[in-house]
Design a protein around this motif. Structure first.
Motif, PDB file in Angstrom:
ATOM      1  N   LYS A 188       0.890  -1.471  -0.018  1.00  0.00           N
ATOM      2  CA  LYS A 188       0.040  -0.096  -0.806  1.00  0.00           C
ATOM      3  C   LYS A 188       0.833   1.108  -0.165  1.00  0.00           C
ATOM      4  O   LYS A 188       0.539   2.000  -0.567  1.00  0.00           O
ATOM      5  CB  LYS A 188      -0.784  -0.101   1.309  1.00  0.00           C
ATOM      6  CG  LYS A 188      -1.515   1.426   1.945  1.00  0.00           C
ATOM      7  CD  LYS A 188      -2.308   1.169   2.841  1.00  0.00           C
ATOM      8  CE  LYS A 188      -3.947   2.168   2.337  1.00  0.00           C
ATOM      9  NZ  LYS A 188      -4.340   1.983   3.304  1.00  0.00           N
ATOM     10  N   GLU A 217       0.674   3.900  -2.721  1.00  0.00           N
ATOM     11  CA  GLU A 217       0.472   5.250  -3.052  1.00  0.00           C
ATOM     12  C   GLU A 217       1.784   6.889  -2.762  1.00  0.00           C
ATOM     13  O   GLU A 217       1.459   7.398  -3.575  1.00  0.00           O
ATOM     14  CB  GLU A 217       0.450   5.388  -1.365  1.00  0.00           C
ATOM     15  CG  GLU A 217      -1.081   4.886  -1.094  1.00  0.00           C
ATOM     16  CD  GLU A 217      -1.837   5.492   0.569  1.00  0.00           C
ATOM     17  OE1 GLU A 217      -1.030   5.660   1.483  1.00  0.00           O
ATOM     18  OE2 GLU A 217      -3.062   4.689   0.859  1.00  0.00           O
ATOM     19  N   ALA A 225      -7.015   1.617  -4.006  1.00  0.00           N
ATOM     20  CA  ALA A 225      -5.954   2.362  -4.792  1.00  0.00           C
ATOM     21  C   ALA A 225      -6.913   2.990  -5.952  1.00  0.00           C
ATOM     22  O   ALA A 225      -6.377   4.485  -6.095  1.00  0.00           O
ATOM     23  CB  ALA A 225      -4.807   2.166  -4.836  1.00  0.00           C
ATOM     24  N   THR A 230      -6.006   7.107  -5.410  1.00  0.00           N
ATOM     25  CA  THR A 230      -4.703   7.386  -5.458  1.00  0.00           C
ATOM     26  C   THR A 230      -3.176   6.785  -6.018  1.00  0.00           C
ATOM     27  O   THR A 230      -2.418   6.925  -5.687  1.00  0.00           O
ATOM     28  CB  THR A 230      -4.788   6.656  -3.510  1.00  0.00           C
ATOM     29  OG1 THR A 230      -5.019   5.554  -3.895  1.00  0.00           O
ATOM     30  CG2 THR A 230      -5.400   7.467  -2.716  1.00  0.00           C
TER      31      THR A 230
END
Length: 319
Positions: free
Chosen positions: A220, A224, A249, A254
């Motif tokens: 993650k 990001e 995401a 994102t």
């Protein structure tokens, strides 16, 4: 093929996808098919005791407890370049050799990676869908997108495939950096960390070989860091990417885009991806061309021939 053998050695095909190899093997070997034995114990108590080599699709898991019950097994010949489904240290400790088709489809995989990058970055798939749906009008047009010249490509894993990707994207006048756990001799700059590579890239291309230590390396945090304008391309293995975090995401914005040829579960379930935006998806076809497949099969056959004739193996893992 083996010469002057009194009887055909027993060889096991481990997965249904390898069925086309059976006619190529039968002249020299007695071929068994693991999928013909839903009860593996029955196989191990019968033909499995005589099997001397397994022809294997390297991404599929081979259970150690099954291998340990095959007393004559001495070779696992992976048709694929990857061998992540095989516990190589365990095999080595038990005098079982492992071979693979190293480097033979690197160019094809790199071509596919670049194709995925282009399709996602330039909206080629979206454009195709819009035209076919009658949405190409003067009033409704696709928004213009950035070009690729001068964009930064981060390559995760600079092996055969990573190097081939680098050469191709450099022809687009893109800037290349890379990261892998181990350094290597190259003029291309190596980022200080995977997170730093993602943070400094417009496109992140995953080419790393999977192992027991790098599952979900594209985490993650890495996703990001790539950011809402970034593109993730994966032509390695689905296990390297935290797929739940990736989907989250993409839905949240994102991460900008993803172009994937590999998935955590294969075949991938359509329902998992039906409402995920800004994606280009292909069904694990990057390395499977009419050029690379025969070369990989021929190398597998050569490894079998070498093994049964007591010659050095053509392409041992780590060799």
């Amino acid at each position: 093929m083996p010469k002057a053998l009194a009887e055909k050695p027993d060889v096991l095909l481990s997965h249904e996808m390898l069925m086309p190899l059976q006619p190529l093997l039968e002249s020299a070997y007695t071929v068994h098919r693991l999928w013909d034995y839903p009860d593996h114990l029955a196989f191990l108590d019968g033909p499995g005791r005589g099997v001397r080599a397994i022809v294997h699709a390297g991404e599929m898991s081979l259970a150690r407890d099954m291998l340990s019950e095959m007393p004559r097994l001495g070779l696992i010949a992976c048709v694929s370049v990857g061998y992540d489904g095989v516990d190589v240290p365990w095999c080595k400790a038990h005098s079982i050799s492992v071979t693979h088709s190293t480097g033979l489809n690197a160019g094809d995989v790199a071509d596919h990676a670049v194709g995925l990058m282009l399709a996602a970055w330039r909206g080629i798939v979206e454009g195709d869908h819009r035209l076919r749906a009658g949405r190409w009008t003067h009033a409704e047009r696709m928004s213009p997108r950035h070009g690729l010249r001068g964009r930064k490509v981060g390559i995760v894993g600079l092996g055969h495939i990573g190097e081939a990707v680098a050469r191709r994207v450099e022809a687009f006048e893109m800037k290349v950096a890379w990261w892998a756990p181990r350094a290597k001799e190259t003029e291309r700059p190596r980022a200080e960390s995977l997170l730093a590579l993602a943070r400094d890239s417009d496109v992140l291309v995953v080419c790393a070989r999977p192992d027991a230590f790098n599952r979900h390396m594209i985490s993650k945090a890495v996703i990001e860091a790539l950011g809402p304008q970034g593109l993730l391309v994966n032509v390695a293995r689905g296990s390297l990417v935290d797929e739940d975090a990736l989907i989250e995401a993409l839905k949240a914005g994102t991460l900008g885009m993803a172009a994937l040829d590999v998935f955590e579960q294969e075949p991938a379930k359509p329902a998992r991806w039906v409402d995920v935006p800004h994606t280009v998806l292909t069904p694990h076809t990057a390395g499977a061309t009419l050029d690379s497949i025969p070369a990989m099969v021929n190398l597998t056959l050569e490894n079998l021939r070498c093994y049964f004739n007591g010659e050095p193996l053509a392409s041992p893992v780590g060799g």
